[in-house]
Motif scaffolding. Structure first.
Motif, PDB file in Angstrom:
ATOM      1  N   GLU A 109     173.403 -24.649  14.385  1.00  0.00           N
ATOM      2  CA  GLU A 109     174.488 -25.752  14.885  1.00  0.00           C
ATOM      3  C   GLU A 109     175.808 -25.091  14.805  1.00  0.00           C
ATOM      4  N   ALA A 110     176.204 -24.172  14.120  1.00  0.00           N
ATOM      5  CA  ALA A 110     177.182 -23.358  14.284  1.00  0.00           C
ATOM      6  C   ALA A 110     177.837 -22.916  15.311  1.00  0.00           C
ATOM      7  N   LEU A 111     176.656 -21.788  15.974  1.00  0.00           N
ATOM      8  CA  LEU A 111     177.468 -21.878  17.538  1.00  0.00           C
ATOM      9  C   LEU A 111     177.157 -22.538  18.702  1.00  0.00           C
ATOM     10  N   LEU A 112     176.664 -23.784  18.113  1.00  0.00           N
ATOM     11  CA  LEU A 112     176.763 -25.536  19.315  1.00  0.00           C
ATOM     12  C   LEU A 112     177.375 -25.145  19.432  1.00  0.00           C
ATOM     13  N   GLU A 113     179.111 -25.573  18.615  1.00  0.00           N
ATOM     14  CA  GLU A 113     179.445 -26.066  18.382  1.00  0.00           C
ATOM     15  C   GLU A 113     180.669 -25.150  18.830  1.00  0.00           C
ATOM     16  N   THR A 114     180.863 -23.896  18.438  1.00  0.00           N
ATOM     17  CA  THR A 114     181.941 -22.687  18.367  1.00  0.00           C
ATOM     18  C   THR A 114     182.016 -22.443  20.301  1.00  0.00           C
ATOM     19  N   ALA A 115     180.709 -21.936  20.491  1.00  0.00           N
ATOM     20  CA  ALA A 115     180.073 -21.253  21.813  1.00  0.00           C
ATOM     21  C   ALA A 115     180.406 -21.884  23.270  1.00  0.00           C
ATOM     22  N   GLU A 116     181.147 -21.175  23.905  1.00  0.00           N
ATOM     23  CA  GLU A 116     181.399 -20.442  25.307  1.00  0.00           C
ATOM     24  C   GLU A 116     180.167 -20.603  26.522  1.00  0.00           C
ATOM     25  N   VAL A 176     177.401 -35.742  13.754  1.00  0.00           N
ATOM     26  CA  VAL A 176     175.359 -35.598  13.257  1.00  0.00           C
ATOM     27  C   VAL A 176     175.704 -34.855  14.032  1.00  0.00           C
ATOM     28  N   PRO A 177     174.968 -33.315  13.231  1.00  0.00           N
ATOM     29  CA  PRO A 177     174.091 -32.514  13.638  1.00  0.00           C
ATOM     30  C   PRO A 177     172.788 -32.717  14.532  1.00  0.00           C
ATOM     31  N   ALA A 178     173.546 -31.301  15.904  1.00  0.00           N
ATOM     32  CA  ALA A 178     172.442 -31.823  17.279  1.00  0.00           C
ATOM     33  C   ALA A 178     171.074 -31.029  16.880  1.00  0.00           C
TER      34      ALA A 178
END
Length: 461
Positions: free
Chosen positions: A84-91, A75-77
């Motif tokens: 959202e793409a940054l949230l999924e991939t970022a460190e 579910v998108p935050a």
């Protein structure tokens, strides 16, 4: 003897080993490149006391939890697809800016300067006199003088965003961005209920503040509305949860038929708590008079010597309504199970109390940002304030006689309470990172020193 020609399609053992080594190296190389390709968000604090570090860790924790929730639920935050793409991939990396100083010094020892003879001077210069209208816009001087190693780190890392929970971190981030020519957003997160004038106002993308009162201070400092966001001060995720208070009291051996008063006397830095603890000591001989109504819990933290002192003093006085605890793992549950917290007026501590919906009795004379915290909380009716043992005991007697006074503070505290602050800061940061400004934006203009004159402060003393 007939020699058979060698079949080049069947390598010998040495060849097999070489192929395996090459494959392993290639795999590692791919993994390293993939890791390097991950967008990096830096959350930078300064180890001056514990509050700035706690706020930074709270933001990082919110980021990690939101990532895990998206991965588990799908579910998108965040509504924006880029964010959202940054949230999924970022460190996320949490850094202490003091570790990058040319001359590393102990920030915790420096913090004691605000509690000794220099307190009045700190109070005078903190906001009103020197920095009420003469404001700092940001500049590269921070890197040239002290934090060039941080600039080098930023040059190599190329973060997509930097979140700063301390003024030194914010100014160092601005300097690094100017010198490296990057355009990542800088989000400033003051950890008190006011902002001093040395935050880099003209060079940060967003200031996340605790209240509308703080926003009113920033507007005369020529910050546009789109660069001010009222989020609250970030706290750990457990302060967003509800607890079974009866179960907490039973587990900790606390009475369920009395009002529990929690005294937060343990500290990462004992020095600022010397006067606080001395005031508690003065009041303890009189706590037996409140035995029928109030039960006191003194939390000594990791200070074993202070815990031993409290236990011996309690035994000498024959107090039956006092419990002494060492370090408490689940402080959010203990706060929620308490009816009142006696504490100093540090930004993170009072915010945790607000999130736990526990009213406060702020104890001790306050200076600088802590004075602003006291003024804000008492003016909103969310806390009481006492400077001496006599005043504290008088307030406790009033609370015992008029329980509605505590309930009133809880209601007023809800007006300021923002338990989702850390998550809101993460969302705002990623939204900025997903929509970078044009490189020609005046925000990125390079300055060595940039001071400017603001409007008349909205709040004056």
């Amino acid at each position: 003897m007939t020699l058979k020609p060698r079949n080049n399609s069947l390598p010998d053992d040495a060849d097999v080993g070489a192929v395996q080594d090459a494959t392993a190296l290639a795999t590692c190389d791919v993994a390293l490149k993939a890791a390097e390709a991950r967008p990096v968000v830096l959350v930078v604090h300064a180890s001056v006391g514990s509050g700035h570090r706690s706020a930074a860790k709270a933001v990082a924790q919110a980021f990690d939890l939101m990532q895990a929730e998206v991965a588990a639920d799908g579910v998108p935050a965040i509504a924006d697809e880029g964010a959202e793409a940054l949230l999924e991939t970022a460190e996320v990396r949490v850094l202490d800016i003091l570790d990058f100083g040319r001359h590393v010094f102990d920030g915790n020892k420096a913090a004691t300067m605000f509690t000794g003879p220099t307190r009045p001077f700190y109070d005078l210069t903190w906001r009103y006199t020197l920095t009420g209208r003469l404001l700092w816009g940001g500049g590269t001087i921070w890197s040239h003088l002290m934090y060039a190693p941080f600039t080098d780190y930023v040059r190599k890392t190329r973060p997509v965003a930097v979140v700063c929970t301390h003024i030194t971190a914010a100014n160092s981030a601005v300097a690094a961005r100017m010198l490296t020519g990057q355009t990542f957003p800088i989000v400033c997160v003051p950890t008190d209920y006011e902002t001093e004038g040395l935050w880099p106002h003209a060079s940060c993308d967003l200031i996340c503040v605790a209240s509308e009162s703080m926003a009113e201070t920033l507007r005369p400092r020529r910050l546009s509305e789109n660069r001010i966001l009222i989020t609250g001060i970030p706290t750990r995720d457990d302060f967003r949860h509800t607890f079974d208070n009866d179960q907490t009291r039973e587990a900790l051996g606390l009475p369920r038929d009395k009002r529990v008063v929690l005294a937060l006397a343990g500290a990462f830095l004992p020095q600022p708590y010397i006067r606080f603890r001395a005031t508690l000591d003065e009041a303890m001989p009189y706590l037996h008079s409140l035995e029928d109504d109030l039960h006191f819990v003194f939390v000594a933290g990791n200070d074993r010597e202070y815990a031993a002192h409290l236990r011996a003093y309690t035994a000498d006085l024959g107090l039956k309504n006092v419990t002494v605890m060492d370090y408490v793992e689940d402080m959010a549950a203990l706060m929620a199970a308490s009816d009142l917290v006696i504490c100093k007026s540090g930004g993170l501590t009072v915010t945790e109390c607000l999130c736990a919906q526990t009213p406060m009795l702020l104890l001790g004379r306050a200076y600088g940002q802590e004075k602003v915290n006291v003024n804000m909380l008492t003016s909103q009716g969310a806390a009481m304030h006492a400077t001496t043992a006599r005043e504290m005991l008088d307030a406790l007697r009033h609370i015992a006689a008029v329980p509605q006074s505590v309930e009133s503070m809880v209601i007023h505290g809800r007006f300021i309470r923002r338990p989702d602050a850390a998550r809101d800061i993460v969302k705002a940061t990623l939204d900025l990172a997903a929509h970078p400004k044009d490189a020609g934006d005046p925000l990125f203009r390079k300055h060595f020193l940039h001071f400017y004159w603001g409007g008349k402060p909205a709040h004056i003393r």
